[in-house]
Every structure is written in C-alpha cells, then in structure tokens.
Enzyme design. Structure first.
Site, short mmCIF file in Angstrom:
data_model
loop_
_atom_site.label_atom_id
_atom_site.label_comp_id
_atom_site.label_asym_id
_atom_site.label_seq_id
_atom_site.Cartn_x
_atom_site.Cartn_y
_atom_site.Cartn_z
N ARG A 62 0.79 -1.24 0.00
CA ARG A 62 0.00 0.00 0.00
C ARG A 62 0.82 1.29 0.00
O ARG A 62 0.30 2.34 -0.36
CB ARG A 62 -0.98 0.03 1.18
CG ARG A 62 -1.93 -1.15 1.27
CD ARG A 62 -2.78 -1.30 0.03
NE ARG A 62 -3.87 -2.25 0.22
CZ ARG A 62 -4.56 -2.81 -0.78
NH1 ARG A 62 -4.22 -2.54 -2.03
NH2 ARG A 62 -5.55 -3.65 -0.54
N ASN A 92 0.21 -1.47 -7.66
CA ASN A 92 -0.93 -0.55 -7.59
C ASN A 92 -0.86 0.38 -6.38
O ASN A 92 -1.74 0.40 -5.52
CB ASN A 92 -2.25 -1.32 -7.62
CG ASN A 92 -2.38 -2.34 -6.51
OD1 ASN A 92 -1.40 -2.74 -5.88
ND2 ASN A 92 -3.60 -2.79 -6.26
N ASP A 151 -1.64 -6.17 -11.46
CA ASP A 151 -2.55 -6.79 -10.49
C ASP A 151 -3.52 -5.77 -9.93
O ASP A 151 -3.16 -4.65 -9.57
CB ASP A 151 -1.78 -7.43 -9.35
CG ASP A 151 -2.73 -8.16 -8.40
OD1 ASP A 151 -3.36 -9.13 -8.85
OD2 ASP A 151 -2.85 -7.73 -7.25
N ASP A 304 -1.67 -12.81 -1.44
CA ASP A 304 -2.49 -11.69 -1.90
C ASP A 304 -2.89 -10.81 -0.71
O ASP A 304 -4.04 -10.35 -0.61
CB ASP A 304 -3.71 -12.17 -2.67
CG ASP A 304 -4.39 -11.04 -3.46
OD1 ASP A 304 -3.83 -9.93 -3.53
OD2 ASP A 304 -5.51 -11.28 -3.98
N PHE A 322 -12.60 -5.12 -1.98
CA PHE A 322 -12.17 -6.50 -2.03
C PHE A 322 -10.84 -6.66 -1.28
O PHE A 322 -9.99 -5.78 -1.31
CB PHE A 322 -11.94 -6.94 -3.48
CG PHE A 322 -13.18 -7.06 -4.31
CD1 PHE A 322 -13.95 -8.21 -4.25
CD2 PHE A 322 -13.57 -6.03 -5.15
CE1 PHE A 322 -15.09 -8.34 -5.04
CE2 PHE A 322 -14.71 -6.15 -5.94
CZ PHE A 322 -15.48 -7.30 -5.88
N GLY A 323 -10.65 -7.84 -0.63
CA GLY A 323 -9.33 -8.17 -0.11
C GLY A 323 -9.27 -8.43 1.37
O GLY A 323 -10.04 -7.86 2.16
#
Length: 424
Positions: A62, A92, A151, A304, A322-323
C-alpha cells in the site's frame, strides 16, 4: 545476533526432514551436521521444525499512497512474524510503480523501513490503465523489479497483452497476470453461486477469470515467454494451467491460502471480511485447487495480502473493498486446515511457500554450507487463537479472527539475523 549454533532442529530441505544442528557465523551457514559442539551462543530448538523462510510473490504493501491501510514497515513486520524472508509488492500504489522515479522512491523506503527482503513488480501498463506499456527494458534493469503485473486489473486489450508478452519474452522477464475479463463483470461482490442467489447478491462468474487465462496461454504458445497466473480460484483455470504445463510451456500459477481453505459455504452473515477478488468459489472449485496443489499443477501459495482500513470494511458486502490480510498467519492456517486434515502434506505446503515461488522468480532458496542463513522455525504443536491485538498489520480485515491454529512461527532468520518472535 548473526552468529549462533542451532541445536536439535528438524530441517526441511530438498523434500526431506532431517534432524540436525546448524552453525551460523556472521550470518552465513558454516556447518550443517548431526552434532556440532564448541560454539556459543547455543539455541536449543528442542526438536522444532525449520525450513527456508517463506517467499510471498504477491503482496500489497500500500505504500506509497495508501499508508492508512498499510506501510512497508507494518506489512513487512507481518511478513517477518509469518515466517517470510522475502516478499514481492504489487504495483498498484500511488503513484503507480510504472517509472524509474517511483521505483527509486520505493527502493529508498524499503532500505529505511523493511523488516524482510522486499522486491516489487513494475506495472505492465502506465497507471494500470491498459492503454500504454511501461518502458519494460528500462525498468527491468532495476534490481528491485522482478517482473511486470497490473494486479488489481486484468489487461483487457488483447493486442496490448500480446505486445506485453512479446516484449517481456525478449527481456527474459515474466508477466504476472491478474486474470479478470471485465466484460463478464456486472458489479458482483461474491461468487455467482448458491450463497449469492440465497442472499440476493450480484455474483461474479468463473468465466471472468478463466477466459483471460485461456487468452493469455494462447499468447504464451506463440512467444514461449515466462507467465504466471495470480490467485487461481476456478477449476477451469486449474485445467488450463495443467494442459499448458503438460505442453512444456514456461507457465506457473498460485493459489491463495483463503481459496485453499474456504469456499462460498463459509461466508457468514454477508460479512465483508469474506469479500475478496477473486471471490470464494464453490466446493468443486476448492477441490480442484487442492488437487492442483497436490499434483504440482499449482506450485506456489501466495497470500495476496490486501490490507484495508477498518472503516473501509465497516460497510455492506456490496460496498466494501475486495481483499483480506494474510501474511502473518498463512502458514499456521495452511497447516491447521490442510495438513492436519490430511488434505495436503506438510512437504507440499513448504515447497509451495519456498522453492515454488523461488523458481518462478529465479530467487535463491538454498540451505547449504556457505549460503546466507534464511530460515524460519516453527512449532507444530503450539496452539493459539488469531486475535486482533496480536496483528502486526495496520489492518485487521480477515475472516480468520478467532480461528484456532497450530504451527506457530517462533523464530525467523533473515539474512543471517536471528529474530526470536516469542520474545518480541
């Protein structure tokens, strides 16, 4: 501490466990033998187990840009406590990891804050928009860049993916693909199965994953480039990967711990803690993943790890991001819910956490005299409960809070440095 004698350890290496002693001097393994004496300090492991420390080739740190979710320090600290010695961050971030300036900034942050070895992927396309390729030839020269991945988004344009594969092949690099055909998405939040129907939720079908996998593998057949499939969740993807590997193509795939342990049947109360992408699938898909792991079609387990701030998940399953997080307890969960239930052998799990990812990204995974000591030590008998207060991540988005586990990581040796995780 980088000089010590490890006594009475069951070491896993090259497919077997062997009880041995390990002498480490100045961070390097000097001797591996059944009975080593005459060196201090001694760390008596009393029959605990050890392997090369784990390698996660799919994690979201992050930082930069989303430090309210996670930082390089907190994410890599979670990895340290999870037995990982090397992790690879996805691109990302904000700014996106798509040019030299962003990569150099990330590299300096890693030097200052990381608790384990940290690498990154470059994006495939600028800002993950799928419209223009990054300067692959320039970015792959950076030691911290191990390959290319968009991704979080699949590359939608067929010609763009074709060109990316061709260029990556020319550079002998790898495409690490998030496979998601957006034409198959309709705002879904969980798998298009019975749970979605029973709770009137929009589902995510399996074709959204396997259609892009099929497209990509056809491109690999043309260029014979290195290619890796992220977070496999469907039985069709397992079959496609199996066929490609049977053909001798240089392809690989990973499964995440949550897809290997949970199905849509485990979702409780429409909780957003069970929302991840790809979603938890059917029992049939789960069985195919387990079979694929056991038969070595799937050779990598990757977390992930996807942290989100508490307030971001504190909403409905339709609106939540999501996640879930996964670095700190991946091994313990896999041991408890797969090995102890006789679904997968301990050896298979360890291979998928070490030599499998090392082979995909051409990383060192040796345990031998003269090599840098990178070992994690785990107690298979120690029982504990995953509690939020013990999380090292900045975030707590996981459905496994309250889960009872065996197989605690008690120490992690990273680049020769002994980290006693029971004292910290």
């Amino acid at each position: 501490m980088n000089s010590y004698l490890l006594k009475n350890v069951h070491l896993y290496h090259q497919g077997i466990f062997k009880k041995t002693d390990i002498l480490v001097k100045n961070g390097y393994i000097e001797k591996i033998d059944e009975n080593i004496t005459g060196f201090e300090p001694v760390i008596d492991l009393q029959g605990k187990y050890a392997s090369h420390n784990f390698i996660d080739i799919h994690t979201h740190l992050r930082e930069p840009g989303f430090e309210h979710k996670e930082t390089i320090h907190t994410g890599s600290l979670s990895a340290l406590y999870g037995g990982y010695g090397t992790i690879v961050a996805m691109a990302n971030t904000l700014p996106c990891m798509d040019d030299l300036e962003a990569v150099e900034d990330f590299k300096q942050r890693v030097v200052h804050d990381a608790c384990v070895n940290v690498y990154t992927y470059s994006a495939i396309t600028e800002n993950l928009k799928g419209q223009k390729l990054v300067d692959m030839a320039q970015l792959i020269q950076e030691d911290i860049v191990l390959g290319f991945s968009d991704d979080g988004k699949g590359v939608q344009n067929d010609d763009m993916m074709d060109l990316a594969m061709q260029l990556a092949g020319n550079l002998d690099s790898i495409i690490v693909a998030h496979c998601e055909d957006e034409s198959e998405l309709h705002g879904g939040c969980i798998h298009e199965g019975h749970y979605a129907k029973e709770h009137h939720l929009i589902g995510i079908n399996s074709a959204s994953e396997y259609k892009q996998v099929a497209r990509d593998l056809d491109i690999v057949r043309q260029y014979h480039n290195r290619y890796h499939i992220c977070h496999i969740s469907t039985k069709e993807t397992v079959d496609l990967l199996h066929q490609a590997r049977q053909e001798g193509l240089c392809v690989s795939g990973e499964a995440s711990p949550h897809h290997l342990i949970l199905t849509e049947d485990n979702i409780q109360d429409c909780s957003p803690q069970y929302k991840m992408n790809p979603p938890l699938r059917s029992k049939e898909d789960h069985q195919a993943l387990i079979k694929g792991l056991n038969e070595k079609t799937i050779t990598v387990i990757a977390t992930d790890h996807a942290p989100h701030a508490r307030e971001e998940k504190a909403t409905s399953i339709e609106k939540a991001p999501f996640g879930i997080i996964g670095l700190q307890h991946a091994f313990s969960l896999l041991y408890t819910y797969l090995v102890k239930k006789n679904l997968v052998s301990l050896e298979t799990i360890l291979d998928a956490l070490t030599v499998g990812p090392a082979q995909v990204l051409r990383l060192d995974c040796q345990i031998q005299e003269g090599s840098l000591a990178n070992l994690c030590i785990f107690d298979l008998n120690e029982h504990f409960i995953i509690e939020e207060k013990d999380l090292k991540s900045k975030s707590a988005n996981t459905p496994f809070l309250g889960a009872e586990c065996y197989g605690r990581i008690v120490a992690n040796i990273v680049n020769g440095e002994y980290n006693d995780l029971e004292e910290k």
